[in-house]
Motif scaffolding. Structure first.
Motif: not given
Length: 549
Positions: A213, A216, A219-220, A317-318, A321, A324-325
């Motif tokens: 992850a 991910e 990105e966060l 990872a999920a 994500r 982050t969304g």
């Protein structure tokens, strides 16, 4: 199907292609069966500590459980240090330990013992198989349990006569073990807390790397604009070392962790097993009032050692994500934070680089210069296997490993792991150069692993940082100001005289060797690892405690 045939068939079905072991009489049914199983390679180690270390490195690089064969109580005892490392580092291993023949166990025969009792504290689970028809299902359970978060070693004690029975056993089908799902609730609230923070920070634990992850988390962190620290003594790359937001590793002391976290008003802690301090300092690692969001695959980790505002259990990872969304468009300050944090980190890295390169010179080398020379010489795509204690800390400060899996360490702390782990890493991923960085004291605990490196022509470089002492112990005594520091005498901490002859040690096991006469020579020798077709030991003489004060 006989029990021994079932064992091999289940191993194949679980993806096993190599069995790591050192055989004895209780393993003879297995060794005999392997004669007719050319698809299962038996990787021989000269001592069980090296055997388990090789399996540990192999499991991490292959990303699946490794199969280990140990011999009776003595073999299990020798392998315990490797099991403890695997348990702390959460490496999935299935260990089949040969027990004495059941038909005379009541007589307390030689080599027998309580294998389950010995292994219980060093494994996720330790059980003895009492009936042949139970072996297949218990072996299936062992593979599933070893891989299920939190991963770790599982031991089965198997009497040798059980494997030789003519009893027909049933082979159970494999049940896929799926990763934990994303949490159904709590993500929005956790994201709101992070979005509202003025000084957020991220702590990347080794669970991030194990879960694959890293991307991910990057990105966060960028969406949040937060500095990212590795957990104390991280075992792998959980955040890219060259990223502008990367702030380095938290020191393994509560006071040091607290000093870092006190500068922040919110923390995201991901895949981190508490903070695992090494040296004691009073007080907690987490300052009062810090708002924490904790994410982990293991529900038992949430709030284990500190209070959290929001705890999210599920696939890392999920979950990252999803966070982050939720943060999209809610942190307008992120770009400015990244620029400011990145500039500060760039200045600090430049200072570290300048200090290390300024110390370059002939052997015995400055430890910081030696660490920098290794980092500077690393071939592209190399994997660093590190077990160097004091030099290892300096190496962490100059390494810029970005690729997941390119740095391997064990937070377990059981010495003698590094040589075997490097062998296993190379066997699992032979296309990547492997450079093991070892303290001389550490290397002596697992020296037998060099024989396996030579036998299997493992193209790995073993860099031995030779200062002839247990420097970390002297440094610790100095910090306490005890009698040793006052008198300049340290009992039981010197490896000379006589000095260890590393060139002779390499020759004993059939390994080529060189001695680096300077930091430049060390850098060039490490760079040559990309051309190796077999093992090479590189001795790096470094200054000791008094010279390095």
């Amino acid at each position: 199907m006989r029990p021994i045939e079932a064992l091999l068939e289940i191993a194949r079905d679980e993806g096993v292609t190599r069995i790591f072991g050192n055989p004895g009489t209780t393993e003879l049914p297995l060794m005999d069966a392997l004669v007719e199983a050319p698809d299962l390679e038996y990787v021989l180690g000269l001592q069980e500590g090296s055997v388990v270390a090789m399996a540990d490195g192999y499991a991490r690089a292959s990303r699946r459980p490794a199969l280990v064969s140990l011999h009776v109580a003595a073999g299990v005892a020798n392998g315990l240090i490797g099991m403890l490392n695997a348990l702390r580092s959460r490496t999935p291993l299935v260990i089949v330990a040969g027990q004495q023949d059941r038909r005379h166990l009541v007589q307390d025969p030689m080599l027998s013992g309580d294998l389950v009792g010995l292994a219980a504290a060093a494994t996720k689970s330790a059980l003895e198989v009492h009936h042949a028809h139970d072996l297949p299902i218990m072996l299936r359970r062992a593979f599933a349990l070893a891989a299920r978060p939190p991963a770790g070693p599982v031991l089965l004690s198997v009497p040798m006569d059980l494997l030789e029975e003519e009893t027909d056993v049933t082979l159970p089908a494999r049940s896929p073990v799926s990763a934990p799902g994303a949490p159904g609730t709590g993500v929005a609230d956790a994201a709101a807390l992070l979005a509202g923070a003025e000084r957020p920070v991220v702590v990347a634990g080794d669970g991030v790397g194990r879960a694959g992850a890293v991307r991910e988390l990057v990105e966060l962190a960028e969406r949040l604009g937060a500095a990212v620290y590795h957990q104390p003594m991280n075992d792998g790359v959980d955040f890219p070392g060259g990223h502008p937001l990367y702030a380095g590793m938290l020191a393994p002391r509560n006071a040091a962790v607290r000093a870092v976290l006190e500068a922040h008003d919110a923390a995201l802690i991901v895949g981190c097993h508490a903070f695992m301090p090494h040296h004691y300092t009073p007080g907690p690692a987490v300052p009062d009032g810090l708002a924490i969001v904790q994410v982990d695959e293991d529900a038992a980790e949430i709030g284990r050692n500190f209070a959290v505002r929001h705890g999210l259990t599920g696939d890392l990872a999920a979950t990252l994500r999803a966070l982050t969304g939720e943060l999209a468009g809610r942190v307008p300050a992120a770009a400015g934070r990244i620029e400011r944090i990145g500039a500060a980190h760039a200045r600090a890295r430049a200072e570290t680089e300048a200090a290390a390169t300024a110390a370059y010179g002939p052997a015995p080398m400055d430890p910081g210069a030696a660490a920098h020379a290794v980092a500077a010489g690393l071939p592209g795509g190399a994997v660093v296997v590190e077990e160097a204690i004091t030099v290892g800390l300096r190496l962490r400060a100059v390494l810029r490993q970005d690729r997941p899996g390119s740095y391997v360490h064990t937070v377990g702390g059981g010495l003698g792991w590094g040589i075997g782990a490097a062998v296993g890493t190379s066997l699992a991923d032979p296309d990547r150069p492997v450079v093991a960085v070892l303290g001389d004291g550490c290397a002596m605990f697992g020296l037998q692993g060099l024989w396996s490196a030579a036998r299997y022509r493992v193209p790995a470089a073993f860099v031995v940082m030779n200062n002839g002492e247990y420097r970390t112990l002297k440094d610790t005594l100095d910090s306490g100001g005890g009698a040793s520091a006052q008198h300049g005498r340290y009992v039981g901490m010197d490896l000379a005289p006589p000095a260890l002859d590393w060139q002779s040690a390499a020759r004993l096991f059939g390994v080529d060797s060189v001695r680096a006469g300077s930091a430049d020579e060390l850098r060039d020798a490490v760079a040559g690892a990309k051309h190796l077709d077999g093992p090479l030991l590189i001795e790096a003489p470094i200054t000791g405690h008094k010279a390095g004060r």
